[in-house]
Motif scaffolding. Structure first.
Motif, mmCIF file in Angstrom:
data_model
loop_
_atom_site.group_PDB
_atom_site.id
_atom_site.type_symbol
_atom_site.label_atom_id
_atom_site.label_comp_id
_atom_site.label_asym_id
_atom_site.label_seq_id
_atom_site.Cartn_x
_atom_site.Cartn_y
_atom_site.Cartn_z
ATOM 1 N N SER A 194 0.827 -1.210 0.000
ATOM 2 C CA SER A 194 0.000 0.000 0.000
ATOM 3 C C SER A 194 0.858 1.256 0.000
ATOM 4 O O SER A 194 0.336 2.372 0.041
ATOM 5 C CB SER A 194 -0.923 0.010 1.226
ATOM 6 O OG SER A 194 -0.152 -0.035 2.429
ATOM 7 N N HIS A 195 2.183 1.101 -0.043
ATOM 8 C CA HIS A 195 3.075 2.256 -0.091
ATOM 9 C C HIS A 195 3.065 2.870 -1.487
ATOM 10 O O HIS A 195 2.895 2.182 -2.484
ATOM 11 C CB HIS A 195 4.508 1.855 0.275
ATOM 12 C CG HIS A 195 4.764 1.878 1.750
ATOM 13 N ND1 HIS A 195 3.827 1.508 2.665
ATOM 14 C CD2 HIS A 195 5.877 2.253 2.458
ATOM 15 C CE1 HIS A 195 4.334 1.633 3.896
ATOM 16 N NE2 HIS A 195 5.582 2.078 3.793
ATOM 17 N N ARG A 244 -0.210 4.139 -7.878
ATOM 18 C CA ARG A 244 1.063 3.458 -8.147
ATOM 19 C C ARG A 244 1.532 2.633 -6.960
ATOM 20 O O ARG A 244 2.726 2.387 -6.802
ATOM 21 C CB ARG A 244 2.145 4.477 -8.515
ATOM 22 C CG ARG A 244 1.844 5.288 -9.748
ATOM 23 C CD ARG A 244 3.093 5.921 -10.323
ATOM 24 N NE ARG A 244 3.748 6.845 -9.405
ATOM 25 C CZ ARG A 244 3.467 8.131 -9.293
ATOM 26 N NH1 ARG A 244 2.503 8.642 -10.033
ATOM 27 N NH2 ARG A 244 4.127 8.908 -8.456
ATOM 28 N N GLN A 245 0.620 2.206 -6.116
ATOM 29 C CA GLN A 245 1.019 1.451 -4.931
ATOM 30 C C GLN A 245 1.718 0.152 -5.331
ATOM 31 O O GLN A 245 1.223 -0.599 -6.164
ATOM 32 C CB GLN A 245 -0.203 1.166 -4.060
ATOM 33 C CG GLN A 245 -0.744 2.418 -3.375
ATOM 34 C CD GLN A 245 -1.941 2.130 -2.493
ATOM 35 O OE1 GLN A 245 -2.472 1.030 -2.487
ATOM 36 N NE2 GLN A 245 -2.375 3.129 -1.736
ATOM 37 N N SER A 291 10.146 -0.238 0.145
ATOM 38 C CA SER A 291 11.183 0.715 0.560
ATOM 39 C C SER A 291 12.558 0.304 0.050
ATOM 40 O O SER A 291 13.314 1.129 -0.488
ATOM 41 C CB SER A 291 11.207 0.833 2.090
ATOM 42 O OG SER A 291 9.980 1.329 2.576
ATOM 43 N N GLU A 292 12.891 -0.979 0.204
ATOM 44 C CA GLU A 292 14.228 -1.427 -0.177
ATOM 45 C C GLU A 292 14.420 -1.450 -1.689
ATOM 46 O O GLU A 292 15.496 -1.109 -2.189
ATOM 47 C CB GLU A 292 14.505 -2.798 0.438
ATOM 48 C CG GLU A 292 14.585 -2.753 1.963
ATOM 49 C CD GLU A 292 15.119 -4.038 2.569
ATOM 50 O OE1 GLU A 292 15.649 -4.877 1.819
ATOM 51 O OE2 GLU A 292 15.002 -4.207 3.798
ATOM 52 N N LEU A 293 13.393 -1.837 -2.434
ATOM 53 C CA LEU A 293 13.535 -1.868 -3.887
ATOM 54 C C LEU A 293 13.558 -0.461 -4.479
ATOM 55 O O LEU A 293 14.296 -0.196 -5.439
ATOM 56 C CB LEU A 293 12.411 -2.694 -4.509
ATOM 57 C CG LEU A 293 12.546 -4.214 -4.327
ATOM 58 C CD1 LEU A 293 11.297 -4.923 -4.836
ATOM 59 C CD2 LEU A 293 13.784 -4.740 -5.044
ATOM 60 N N LYS A 294 12.750 0.447 -3.944
ATOM 61 C CA LYS A 294 12.813 1.837 -4.409
ATOM 62 C C LYS A 294 14.220 2.388 -4.211
ATOM 63 O O LYS A 294 14.768 3.070 -5.095
ATOM 64 C CB LYS A 294 11.798 2.699 -3.651
ATOM 65 C CG LYS A 294 10.355 2.489 -4.065
ATOM 66 C CD LYS A 294 10.063 3.046 -5.449
ATOM 67 C CE LYS A 294 9.954 4.555 -5.433
ATOM 68 N NZ LYS A 294 9.491 5.070 -6.756
ATOM 69 N N ARG A 295 14.814 2.083 -3.062
ATOM 70 C CA ARG A 295 16.173 2.556 -2.792
ATOM 71 C C ARG A 295 17.173 1.895 -3.734
ATOM 72 O O ARG A 295 18.086 2.553 -4.258
ATOM 73 C CB ARG A 295 16.550 2.263 -1.342
ATOM 74 C CG ARG A 295 17.897 2.853 -0.932
ATOM 75 C CD ARG A 295 18.238 2.545 0.530
ATOM 76 N NE ARG A 295 17.168 2.992 1.416
ATOM 77 C CZ ARG A 295 16.398 2.167 2.122
ATOM 78 N NH1 ARG A 295 16.569 0.844 2.018
ATOM 79 N NH2 ARG A 295 15.464 2.638 2.910
ATOM 80 N N ALA A 296 17.001 0.600 -3.989
ATOM 81 C CA ALA A 296 17.928 -0.122 -4.868
ATOM 82 C C ALA A 296 17.883 0.434 -6.294
ATOM 83 O O ALA A 296 18.925 0.599 -6.942
ATOM 84 C CB ALA A 296 17.601 -1.613 -4.864
#
Length: 316
Positions: free
Chosen positions: A133-134, A139-140, A164-169
């Protein structure tokens, strides 16, 4: 159609590669709308050529004519309305944190204003997949995208940790994304790097271009097979700009086969049976956000690209 003032208008010239095509086909391909929606816009008087409303969807266009389209209003509940099964959306991998899919051509990553066709998020929801749900409502779970006209692998986050981790990656360029493409001609050198900034096209708002004040954009390429008048390329991206591969190869003078928007030869496209650019995201590798281990996924060429490649090989 009501509330025209709240709707967006797109204005652009008809590219040379669309000469003689039907207006509903042109609107559909240029603006990423379904043929049904394009036809409805024509019928409602929302499509004009050189200032004149198109009488029917079968009107044939001329290159250089000025096209204006009043887009449909954004749906009030776009996510719920697009939770429909998507034909050809294959789930390659699924676990508690991620779902990896092979996206077919003609499918958007997520809903957006003006797009009423199928989406990855809608197809997954219809198939019963729960995603993160982020992110913004429409675009969740989406941590990266592929163009509507490009097929291939996408990873979607199911857990908040994965999002969170994939967006950062992706932001830190720790994800390996590789593509295959067929470019017209034979790039010289056969392997190399295109480091050229990309921004909005200075004259055509539906396109992107190499421009001095654009965002840094880097594409690495290797030629892996050569045909008369075309080359099969293996590509790696350091950046993920909109239309990056298409723009870079067009700037090199080697547009992707079938990519009429960026200068491809329509005769070659017809001979190969292509109705879109020959471009496929075939490889995706990243550190799994749940296990911490590196995972790798691959995707075969879809039928239309495989057929076009077979025809090129048959010409040798």
């Amino acid at each position: 159609m009501s509330d025209v003032a709240a709707r967006q208008t797109r204005s652009l010239p008809v590219p040379e590669g669309f000469e003689g095509q039907r207006i509903d086909q042109v609107v559909s391909r240029l603006l990423g709308l379904s043929r049904t929606v394009a036809a409805e816009l024509v019928a409602a008087g929302d499509v004009t050529l050189d200032g004149e409303p198109c009488a029917t969807k079968s009107v044939r266009v001329s290159a250089g004519s000025w096209l204006e389209v009043v887009l449909p209003p954004p749906p009030e509940d776009v996510r719920a309305r697009t939770e429909e099964p998507v034909a050809g959306l294959d789930v390659v991998h699924d676990d508690d944190d991620i779902v990896v899919v092979a996206k077919p051509v003609g499918v958007a990553a997520h809903p957006s204003p003006g797009w009423t066709g199928p989406t990855v998020t809608g197809g997954l929801a219809a198939a019963g997949y729960r995603i993160s749900s982020h992110g913004p409502d429409e675009r969740q779970g989406i941590v990266h995208r592929l163009d509507v006209g490009t097929s291939g692998l996408m990873v979607v986050a199911k857990s908040e940790r994965a999002y969170s981790e994939l967006k950062r990656a992706f932001k830190e360029r720790r994800v390996s994304k590789r593509y295959r493409a067929v470019a017209q001609g034979h790039p010289d050198p056969l392997s190399g790097t295109v480091d050229a900034p990309i921004g909005r096209h200075p004259r055509h708002d539906y396109k992107w271009a190499v421009v001095a004040d654009g965002k840094p954009s880097v594409t690495h390429y290797d030629t892996i097979e050569v045909f008369p008048g075309a080359s099969l390329m293996d590509l790696g991206l350091e950046t993920g700009r909109t239309h990056q591969i298409r723009v870079h190869f067009s700037a090199l003078g080697h547009p992707l086969a079938g990519d009429l928007t960026y200068g491809a030869d329509p005769v070659l496209a017809e001979r190969l049976g292509l109705t879109r650019q020959w471009l496929h995201a075939y490889h995706l590798e990243f550190v799994h956000p749940g296990t911490g281990r590196t995972v790798t996924f691959t995707s075969d060429y879809p039928d239309d690209l495989a057929t076009a490649l077979a025809r090129l090989r048959a010409d040798q």
